[in-house]
Design a protein around this motif. Sequence first.
Motif, PDB file in Angstrom:
ATOM      1  N   TYR A  50       0.666  -0.831  -0.199  1.00  0.00           N
ATOM      2  CA  TYR A  50      -0.096   0.109   0.238  1.00  0.00           C
ATOM      3  C   TYR A  50       0.608   0.934  -0.083  1.00  0.00           C
ATOM      4  CZ  TYR A  50       0.665  -1.531   4.686  1.00  0.00           C
ATOM      5  OH  TYR A  50       1.682  -1.262   6.360  1.00  0.00           O
ATOM      6  N   ILE A  51       2.250   0.711   0.341  1.00  0.00           N
ATOM      7  CA  ILE A  51       2.513   2.524  -0.157  1.00  0.00           C
ATOM      8  C   ILE A  51       3.952   1.859  -1.074  1.00  0.00           C
ATOM      9  CG2 ILE A  51       2.383   3.975   1.852  1.00  0.00           C
ATOM     10  CD1 ILE A  51       3.952   2.524   3.335  1.00  0.00           C
ATOM     11  N   PRO A  52       4.835   2.892  -1.624  1.00  0.00           N
ATOM     12  CA  PRO A  52       6.146   2.765  -2.005  1.00  0.00           C
ATOM     13  C   PRO A  52       7.588   2.169  -1.298  1.00  0.00           C
ATOM     14  CG  PRO A  52       5.193   4.331  -2.842  1.00  0.00           C
ATOM     15  CD  PRO A  52       4.347   4.211  -2.112  1.00  0.00           C
ATOM     16  N   GLY A  53       8.470   1.858  -1.483  1.00  0.00           N
ATOM     17  CA  GLY A  53       9.763   1.785  -0.875  1.00  0.00           C
ATOM     18  C   GLY A  53       9.383   0.491  -0.345  1.00  0.00           C
ATOM     19  N   TRP A  54      11.008   0.110   0.355  1.00  0.00           N
ATOM     20  CA  TRP A  54      11.154  -0.721   1.287  1.00  0.00           C
ATOM     21  C   TRP A  54      11.647   0.068   2.954  1.00  0.00           C
ATOM     22  CZ3 TRP A  54      12.637  -5.730   0.916  1.00  0.00           C
ATOM     23  CH2 TRP A  54      12.614  -6.334  -0.433  1.00  0.00           C
ATOM     24  N   HIS A  55      11.119  -0.572   3.826  1.00  0.00           N
ATOM     25  CA  HIS A  55      10.921   0.211   4.348  1.00  0.00           C
ATOM     26  C   HIS A  55      12.068  -0.443   5.776  1.00  0.00           C
ATOM     27  CE1 HIS A  55       8.360   3.139   3.400  1.00  0.00           C
ATOM     28  NE2 HIS A  55       7.425   2.787   2.552  1.00  0.00           N
ATOM     29  N   MET A  56      12.071   0.107   7.181  1.00  0.00           N
ATOM     30  CA  MET A  56      11.831  -0.976   7.985  1.00  0.00           C
ATOM     31  C   MET A  56      10.614  -1.148   8.965  1.00  0.00           C
ATOM     32  SD  MET A  56      15.142   0.382   9.905  1.00  0.00           S
ATOM     33  CE  MET A  56      14.831   2.361   9.002  1.00  0.00           C
ATOM     34  N   PRO A  57      10.451  -2.861   9.086  1.00  0.00           N
ATOM     35  CA  PRO A  57       9.534  -3.370  10.330  1.00  0.00           C
ATOM     36  C   PRO A  57       8.742  -2.017  10.872  1.00  0.00           C
ATOM     37  CG  PRO A  57      11.440  -4.522  10.756  1.00  0.00           C
ATOM     38  CD  PRO A  57      11.638  -3.964   9.425  1.00  0.00           C
ATOM     39  N   GLY A  58       7.357  -2.494  10.955  1.00  0.00           N
ATOM     40  CA  GLY A  58       6.840  -1.740  12.163  1.00  0.00           C
ATOM     41  C   GLY A  58       5.637  -1.460  11.815  1.00  0.00           C
ATOM     42  N   GLY A  59       4.643  -0.545  12.969  1.00  0.00           N
ATOM     43  CA  GLY A  59       3.827  -0.556  12.769  1.00  0.00           C
ATOM     44  C   GLY A  59       2.383   0.192  13.997  1.00  0.00           C
ATOM     45  N   GLY A  60       1.379   0.072  14.401  1.00  0.00           N
ATOM     46  CA  GLY A  60       0.436   1.360  15.036  1.00  0.00           C
ATOM     47  C   GLY A  60       0.064   0.360  16.364  1.00  0.00           C
ATOM     48  N   LEU A  61       0.416   1.066  17.619  1.00  0.00           N
ATOM     49  CA  LEU A  61       0.371   0.424  18.896  1.00  0.00           C
ATOM     50  C   LEU A  61      -0.761   0.948  19.306  1.00  0.00           C
ATOM     51  CD1 LEU A  61       3.122   1.821  19.677  1.00  0.00           C
ATOM     52  CD2 LEU A  61       2.845   2.087  22.083  1.00  0.00           C
ATOM     53  N   GLU A  62      -1.770   0.240  20.001  1.00  0.00           N
ATOM     54  CA  GLU A  62      -2.683  -0.399  19.797  1.00  0.00           C
ATOM     55  C   GLU A  62      -3.135  -0.565  21.493  1.00  0.00           C
ATOM     56  OE1 GLU A  62      -4.971  -1.308  18.172  1.00  0.00           O
ATOM     57  OE2 GLU A  62      -3.572  -2.001  16.077  1.00  0.00           O
ATOM     58  N   ARG A  63      -4.647   0.096  21.975  1.00  0.00           N
ATOM     59  CA  ARG A  63      -4.746   0.096  23.203  1.00  0.00           C
ATOM     60  C   ARG A  63      -4.363  -1.089  24.249  1.00  0.00           C
ATOM     61  NH1 ARG A  63      -8.141   4.637  23.663  1.00  0.00           N
ATOM     62  NH2 ARG A  63      -9.803   4.928  21.541  1.00  0.00           N
ATOM     63  N   ASN A  64      -3.538  -0.247  25.719  1.00  0.00           N
ATOM     64  CA  ASN A  64      -2.717  -1.378  26.265  1.00  0.00           C
ATOM     65  C   ASN A  64      -2.254  -2.382  25.734  1.00  0.00           C
ATOM     66  OD1 ASN A  64      -5.459  -0.755  27.604  1.00  0.00           O
ATOM     67  ND2 ASN A  64      -6.753  -1.632  27.200  1.00  0.00           N
ATOM     68  N   GLU A  65      -1.280  -1.150  25.036  1.00  0.00           N
ATOM     69  CA  GLU A  65       0.130  -2.072  24.231  1.00  0.00           C
ATOM     70  C   GLU A  65       0.974  -1.278  24.531  1.00  0.00           C
ATOM     71  OE1 GLU A  65       0.136  -4.834  20.424  1.00  0.00           O
ATOM     72  OE2 GLU A  65       0.248  -3.028  19.768  1.00  0.00           O
ATOM     73  N   THR A  66       2.046  -2.119  25.295  1.00  0.00           N
ATOM     74  CA  THR A  66       3.553  -1.347  25.398  1.00  0.00           C
ATOM     75  C   THR A  66       4.070  -1.220  23.526  1.00  0.00           C
ATOM     76  OG1 THR A  66       5.314  -3.204  25.890  1.00  0.00           O
ATOM     77  CG2 THR A  66       3.332  -1.970  27.258  1.00  0.00           C
ATOM     78  N   ALA A  67       4.621  -0.301  24.120  1.00  0.00           N
ATOM     79  CA  ALA A  67       5.945   0.054  22.407  1.00  0.00           C
ATOM     80  C   ALA A  67       6.251  -1.748  22.202  1.00  0.00           C
ATOM     81  CB  ALA A  67       6.330   0.858  22.181  1.00  0.00           C
ATOM     82  N   GLU A  68       7.095  -1.942  22.657  1.00  0.00           N
ATOM     83  CA  GLU A  68       7.708  -3.333  23.554  1.00  0.00           C
ATOM     84  C   GLU A  68       6.858  -4.111  23.015  1.00  0.00           C
ATOM     85  OE1 GLU A  68      11.605  -5.186  25.321  1.00  0.00           O
ATOM     86  OE2 GLU A  68      10.954  -3.875  25.724  1.00  0.00           O
ATOM     87  N   GLU A  69       5.652  -4.133  23.066  1.00  0.00           N
ATOM     88  CA  GLU A  69       4.924  -5.408  23.028  1.00  0.00           C
ATOM     89  C   GLU A  69       4.557  -5.519  21.773  1.00  0.00           C
ATOM     90  OE1 GLU A  69       2.843  -6.089  27.089  1.00  0.00           O
ATOM     91  OE2 GLU A  69       1.684  -4.805  25.933  1.00  0.00           O
TER      92      GLU A  69
END
Length: 159
Positions: A50-69
């Motif tokens: 859905y977006i052009p290019g190569w990226h490092m993996p990742g995504g959004g935080l959900e409610r009640n979720e820590t950044a590390e989780e």
Amino acid sequence: MTPKEIRPWQSKLLMRIVHGYFALARGMTMGVRAACFDSSGRIFLVRHSYIPGWHMPGGGLERNETAEEALIKELREEGNLTIIGRPQLFHVYFNASASRRDHVVFYRAEVEQTAPRKPDREIVECGFFALDDLPDGTTEATRRRLRELSGEEPAAHFW
């Protein structure tokens, strides 16, 4: 429509809709990304449908979720990656290109891939690459983060 047929204006529209939803649902959005290195020092990159290019993996935080989780979940989903030890928090960026409310928590992590990641609707390609042989289409933001990690540039405040 296959992922290769998505045009830049379509991916921008889709991203605006997704970020609009999250802005209404959450007020502020926060995501995680990581520079993931294997034991050979290669970096793991993904190419989304859905977006052009190569990226490092990742995504959004959900409610009640820590950044590390969230990071652990996203690396597993996007690359079948497991983190060796603990990820190292590198910096937090304001991502004004996504919205006026988006922040990215950026980590460095040593990883192992448990199995090859097969293409699907979200991730059309992924793999490990030598730092001096990144694939064509690697985004400038990804290249900047790598220069920051290596100490070639100071960490910016904007993604």
